[in-house]
Write an enzyme that holds these catalytic residues in place. Structure first.
Site, PDB file in Angstrom:
ATOM      1  N   VAL A   1     -36.592  19.804 -16.548  1.00 43.71           N
ATOM      2  CA  VAL A   1     -37.882  19.753 -17.246  1.00 43.71           C
ATOM      3  C   VAL A   1     -37.633  20.222 -18.679  1.00 43.71           C
ATOM      4  CG1 VAL A   1     -40.227  20.661 -17.323  1.00 43.71           C
ATOM      5  CG2 VAL A   1     -39.147  20.173 -15.107  1.00 43.71           C
TER       6      VAL A   1
ATOM      7  N   ALA B   1     -38.904  -9.382 -24.647  1.00 41.77           N
ATOM      8  CA  ALA B   1     -37.447  -9.220 -24.756  1.00 41.77           C
ATOM      9  C   ALA B   1     -37.112  -8.227 -25.854  1.00 41.77           C
ATOM     10  CB  ALA B   1     -36.796 -10.564 -25.056  1.00 41.77           C
TER      11      ALA B   1
ATOM     12  N   VAL C   1     -33.039 -14.737 -26.981  1.00 44.21           N
ATOM     13  CA  VAL C   1     -34.141 -15.304 -27.781  1.00 44.21           C
ATOM     14  C   VAL C   1     -33.696 -15.597 -29.219  1.00 44.21           C
ATOM     15  CG1 VAL C   1     -36.502 -14.841 -28.626  1.00 44.21           C
ATOM     16  CG2 VAL C   1     -35.863 -14.220 -26.299  1.00 44.21           C
TER      17      VAL C   1
ATOM     18  N   TYR D   1     -35.268   2.975 -32.134  1.00 47.75           N
ATOM     19  CA  TYR D   1     -36.027   2.121 -31.212  1.00 47.75           C
ATOM     20  C   TYR D   1     -37.504   2.068 -31.628  1.00 47.75           C
ATOM     21  CZ  TYR D   1     -39.264   1.498 -27.382  1.00 47.75           C
ATOM     22  OH  TYR D   1     -40.358   1.128 -26.655  1.00 47.75           O
TER      23      TYR D   1
ATOM     24  N   SER E   1     -31.062  -6.704 -16.775  1.00 47.83           N
ATOM     25  CA  SER E   1     -31.784  -7.161 -15.582  1.00 47.83           C
ATOM     26  C   SER E   1     -30.862  -8.094 -14.797  1.00 47.83           C
ATOM     27  CB  SER E   1     -33.070  -7.898 -15.984  1.00 47.83           C
ATOM     28  OG  SER E   1     -32.769  -8.941 -16.901  1.00 47.83           O
TER      29      SER E   1
ATOM     30  N   LEU F   1     -34.541  -4.305 -26.696  1.00 49.45           N
ATOM     31  CA  LEU F   1     -33.821  -3.127 -26.200  1.00 49.45           C
ATOM     32  C   LEU F   1     -34.750  -1.919 -26.286  1.00 49.45           C
ATOM     33  CD1 LEU F   1     -30.439  -3.797 -28.066  1.00 49.45           C
ATOM     34  CD2 LEU F   1     -31.030  -4.374 -25.703  1.00 49.45           C
TER      35      LEU F   1
ATOM     36  N   SER G   1     -45.524  -0.234 -28.462  1.00 52.71           N
ATOM     37  CA  SER G   1     -45.388   1.048 -27.769  1.00 52.71           C
ATOM     38  C   SER G   1     -46.203   2.123 -28.460  1.00 52.71           C
ATOM     39  CB  SER G   1     -43.913   1.444 -27.799  1.00 52.71           C
ATOM     40  OG  SER G   1     -43.740   2.799 -27.445  1.00 52.71           O
TER      41      SER G   1
ATOM     42  N   ILE H   1     -41.078  -4.736 -16.589  1.00 46.34           N
ATOM     43  CA  ILE H   1     -42.450  -5.083 -16.979  1.00 46.34           C
ATOM     44  C   ILE H   1     -42.652  -6.594 -16.867  1.00 46.34           C
ATOM     45  CG2 ILE H   1     -44.113  -5.072 -18.903  1.00 46.34           C
ATOM     46  CD1 ILE H   1     -42.861  -2.337 -19.689  1.00 46.34           C
TER      47      ILE H   1
ATOM     48  N   LYS I   1     -40.005  -1.054 -33.118  1.00 38.29           N
ATOM     49  CA  LYS I   1     -41.313  -1.468 -32.572  1.00 38.29           C
ATOM     50  C   LYS I   1     -42.340  -1.535 -33.706  1.00 38.29           C
ATOM     51  CE  LYS I   1     -40.673  -2.197 -28.190  1.00 38.29           C
ATOM     52  NZ  LYS I   1     -40.775  -3.568 -27.675  1.00 38.29           N
TER      53      LYS I   1
END
Ligand code: UFG
Length: 332
Positions: free
Chosen positions: A218, A81, A59, A150, A36, A83, A124, A12, A154
């Site tokens: 699926v 930045a 950071v 996670y 990355s 995970l 998110s 992103i 957020k």
């Protein structure tokens, strides 16, 4: 503006850098390269015509980050930045809480010390947990039923940033709630190369199309959706990146929250069909059991971003598939 991009070497971030440069901003990138590679910085330069200044830095390194601020005096920060692998966060919760919260805490501390007053944060759709209503709007309930660490980091970051803005009337905070970013840059130079088995649907479909995986699994066809498979709001990463450019200009003091999505739900089978069209042949798949923690449907209303930022998506799921496939074929 001078814009500091944390996590700018990621999928992103690299697209955001290209769009910022295209809009005339000066970009500096900080990234610890934990997910990355440094060659992305050169490729941003190839695509955008200007290569951003790059610092390999965590950071959470307050002294290192302070030095970057002293050198560049950014007007705004776009903080990407962090995970982001859901499954990994279940296995390594302390690492996720440490990295995802302490990056933001350190950043806010350095921004305050250095007199930088604008921050855009990559949040998110996961903060909505199991949606109580569809489409999701920015005032839909958040923080309830988030199924993994996670997602909880957020949500905690959102609260942290809101509290920071509450204590500092000069601080402008914009929370961008991403729906499902997909696709790659149409140049074929920027995209995502997942390490190991991809967690997300489109990279898995891409690798199956390329013959690296036998078939797409699926995860369930008994949801209450158009064809029984999970429905998501897939947003082309170039559209998502443009949303950030619109957001920094509008990050005035206070808290601003925007959904970044298309407003359209697409099922797993519809996405596989779109990818098959891009590739020109059928992609094999098999229906298997539901994945733990998954929800049936998730899509947003992007109306607020359109009204307040003048931003809306322009690219289709077919373009996202075509761009993903182009990147996959040249995958490095
Ligand atoms: N799916 C499959 N097979 C796969 C992978 C996914 O059928 O191999 C299905 C899922 O069940 C779901 C849909 O494809 O219905 C999308 O799954 P993704 O893993 O690509 O995306 P999620 O919506 O589960 O998760 C994404 C982001 C998370 C974020 C979450 C909520 O990856 O970071 O949206 O915003 F937390």
């Amino acid at each position: 503006m001078r814009v500091l991009l944390t996590g700018g070497a990621g999928v992103i971030g690299s697209h955001v850098a290209v769009e910022l440069i295209g809009a005339g901003h000066q970009v500096e990138i900080v990234d610890d390269l934990s997910n990355s590679v440094e060659s992305v910085i050169g490729r941003i330069g190839q695509v955008a015509g200007v290569t951003p200044t790059f610092y390999k830095l965590d950071v959470r390194d307050e002294a290192g980050l302070t030095a970057v601020f002293e050198e560049h005096r950014p007007d705004a920060v776009i903080h990407l930045a962090g995970l982001k692998a859901v499954g990994e966060s279940v296995a390594q919760p302390l690492r996720y809480w440490d990295v995802n919260l302490n990056t933001t805490i350190t950043l806010l501390r350095v921004m305050a010390a250095q007199g930088c007053h604008r921050v855009v944060f990559s949040s998110s759709a996961t903060v909505y947990g199991t949606p109580e209503e569809l489409p999701l709007t920015e005032t839909s309930l958040t923080g309830v039923g988030i199924s993994n660490p996670y997602g909880r980091t957020k949500y905690a970051n959102e609260q942290l940033l809101v509290d920071a803005a509450g204590a500092d009337p000069g601080l402008g905070v914009t929370l961008l709630r991403y729906f499902n970013p997909v696709g790659a840059h149409p140049s074929g130079l920027l995209g995502e190369t997942p390490q190991g088995v991809p967690n997300n649907l489109m990279p898995y479909v891409a690798q199956t199309a390329a013959g690296k995986r036998a078939k797409v699994m699926v995860f369930g066809d008994d949801y209450d959706t158009v064809d029984g498979t999970g429905v998501r709001d897939y947003i082309h990463v170039v559209d998502l990146a443009k949303g950030h450019v619109a957001a920094i200009a509008a990050t005035n003091p206070g808290v601003h929250i925007f959904n970044l999505g298309t407003g359209q739900g697409v099922s797993v089978l519809q996405l596989i069909a779109a990818y098959s069209r891009a590739v020109g042949r059928d992609i094999p798949y098999e229906i298997v059991a539901r994945r733990a923690g998954d929800i049936a449907e998730c899509y947003c209303s992007p109306a607020k971003a359109k009204a307040d930022l003048g931003w809306q998506t322009e690219l289709t799921i077919d373009q996202a598939c075509a761009d993903s496939w182009r990147y996959e074929q040249g995958a490095r």
